[in-house]
Design a protein around this motif. Sequence first.
Motif, short mmCIF file in Angstrom:
data_model
loop_
_atom_site.label_atom_id
_atom_site.label_comp_id
_atom_site.label_asym_id
_atom_site.label_seq_id
_atom_site.Cartn_x
_atom_site.Cartn_y
_atom_site.Cartn_z
N TYR A 87 0.01 -1.88 15.18
CA TYR A 87 -0.78 -2.28 14.02
C TYR A 87 -1.46 -3.65 14.17
O TYR A 87 -1.78 -4.29 13.18
CB TYR A 87 0.10 -2.25 12.77
N PRO A 105 1.45 1.78 7.31
CA PRO A 105 0.43 0.85 6.84
C PRO A 105 -0.97 1.42 7.04
O PRO A 105 -1.29 1.93 8.12
CB PRO A 105 0.63 -0.39 7.71
N PRO A 106 -1.83 1.38 6.03
CA PRO A 106 -3.21 1.85 6.23
C PRO A 106 -3.97 0.90 7.14
O PRO A 106 -3.54 -0.23 7.39
CB PRO A 106 -3.78 1.86 4.81
N TYR A 146 -4.09 -3.25 7.29
CA TYR A 146 -3.24 -3.93 6.30
C TYR A 146 -2.37 -5.00 6.94
O TYR A 146 -2.37 -6.16 6.50
CB TYR A 146 -2.38 -2.93 5.54
N SER A 151 -1.32 5.44 -5.19
CA SER A 151 -1.96 4.14 -5.16
C SER A 151 -1.82 3.40 -6.48
O SER A 151 -2.05 3.95 -7.55
CB SER A 151 -3.45 4.31 -4.82
N PRO A 196 0.82 -1.21 0.00
CA PRO A 196 0.00 0.00 0.00
C PRO A 196 0.85 1.26 0.00
O PRO A 196 1.91 1.32 0.61
CB PRO A 196 -0.81 -0.13 1.30
N GLU A 227 -7.41 1.39 0.02
CA GLU A 227 -6.04 1.00 -0.30
C GLU A 227 -5.68 -0.31 0.40
O GLU A 227 -5.10 -1.22 -0.20
CB GLU A 227 -5.07 2.11 0.13
N SER A 228 -6.04 -0.41 1.67
CA SER A 228 -5.75 -1.62 2.43
C SER A 228 -6.47 -2.82 1.84
O SER A 228 -5.85 -3.88 1.59
CB SER A 228 -6.16 -1.41 3.89
N GLU A 229 -7.75 -2.68 1.60
CA GLU A 229 -8.55 -3.80 1.08
C GLU A 229 -8.03 -4.27 -0.28
O GLU A 229 -7.88 -5.48 -0.52
CB GLU A 229 -10.02 -3.37 0.96
N LEU A 254 -4.52 -5.91 -0.11
CA LEU A 254 -4.62 -7.28 0.41
C LEU A 254 -5.17 -8.23 -0.64
O LEU A 254 -4.73 -9.39 -0.76
CB LEU A 254 -5.49 -7.30 1.67
N PRO A 300 -7.77 5.42 2.63
CA PRO A 300 -6.84 4.43 3.19
C PRO A 300 -7.46 3.06 3.34
O PRO A 300 -6.79 2.03 3.15
CB PRO A 300 -6.48 5.04 4.55
N GLU A 301 -8.74 3.01 3.66
CA GLU A 301 -9.42 1.72 3.82
C GLU A 301 -9.50 0.98 2.49
O GLU A 301 -9.28 -0.24 2.45
CB GLU A 301 -10.82 1.95 4.41
#
Length: 438
Positions: free
Chosen positions: A264, A224-225, A228, A177, A172, A187-189, A192, A184-185
């Motif tokens: 985290y 890390p968002p 993540y 991106s 991320p 980006e994390s999803e 992953l 950010p959410e």
Amino acid sequence: MTEDLDALAKDLDREHVFHSWSAQAGLDLPVIAGGSGTVVWDHAGRRMLDFSSQLVNVNIGHQHPAVVAAIRAQAEELATIGPATANLARGRAAQRILGKAPDGFAKVFFTNGGADAIENAIRMARLHTGRDTVLSTYRSYHGNTGAAIVATGDWRRMPNQFARGHVHFFGPYPYRSEFWATTPEEESERALHHLERVIQSEGPSTIAALLLESIPGTAGILLPPPGYLAGVRALADKYDIVLILDEVMAGFGRSGRWFAFQGYDVVPDLITFAKGVNSGYVPVGGVIISDAISATFDDRVFPGGLTYSGHPLAAASIVASIDAMESEGIVDNARRVGDDAIGPGLRDLAERHPLIGEVRGEGVFWALELVSDRETREPVGADVIGRLKKELTSRGLLPFAADNRIHVVPPCVVTDGEVQEAIAIYDEALTSVEEDLF
């Protein structure tokens, strides 16, 4: 006389020293003769704020008296001993380190630095799983030895592709991106999802380890968002893959915590460390090993070792460093000064300087990402970074620069007053450079 010593140091350096990551001709490096806390100076007494912490490793500051005294005392008692012995300093160093690790870790393997910590963590993961492949991100730096440099994602791996079994993926990076994320959410999803597809495409049964910097450092101080790292842990569990978190740069106070991952919601299987564990006063690193992986080698020989593993001078410096960081509240200071001084100061600069595209960080671990256009986010070139480094150095600040970024990474002992002094220098240097650009 002092000016002569600075000139002599430069002459000897140019004549005889081969420097890392550099074309050798034309190097003009600052002379450092001494230091204390957050300040270094040359032989003539010219003072500089060290906002690089050298290579982001002098967490406790320069010449901390307790650490210097511990090294001196150990040298007088026993200067060196081989690793195939029991030594009190080594045992105490391991005990101190494990006291900061999560439950479920009871052993430390000592190395000479961060790169060979990564080498041995990879070796442990491969032997524990019986698999070969190591997954790591493109935006990463893990060291300059065989497997560590190939695990690295940036350009430095390309002339050094000699190790086997490495695959890279995108981690991320919300500001740039790879996943068209807008939050950010997201980006994390999406990051992953991308990682899981790489795991599935490579074949989970071939993958020994996922290797990540808890907070990628040289690659940009990429926090890390949300969710993540916990999501990476879940994928490692789902596919029975060892999770190695590289805390070489982020650990021992840099993030405002003993280990960066502690913020985290994740616990890895192997933790690599170096740098801040003793601020580089004596070269040292290591691997903190989970009980499950350690047990693999209870009745099986671990095929790895180093002549200076657990060197007593390094061990003594670790004990003194951790004890001083505890008693003096140095990790807490790093967290507080990041929240109260560095973060607000850098965000204020960003409001006034069009060169700054984004400010990010925590503790004493921050980056200014510099752009020529905030709308397009076009990175500035090497010429701008070079000019900015000269402006900062001429004003008495030793900077850390990487690609299109200035990393703001002072020792954990930095004071609010020193931060204010540094912010004023960044302000002046940015203003000078921007006058020619905008």
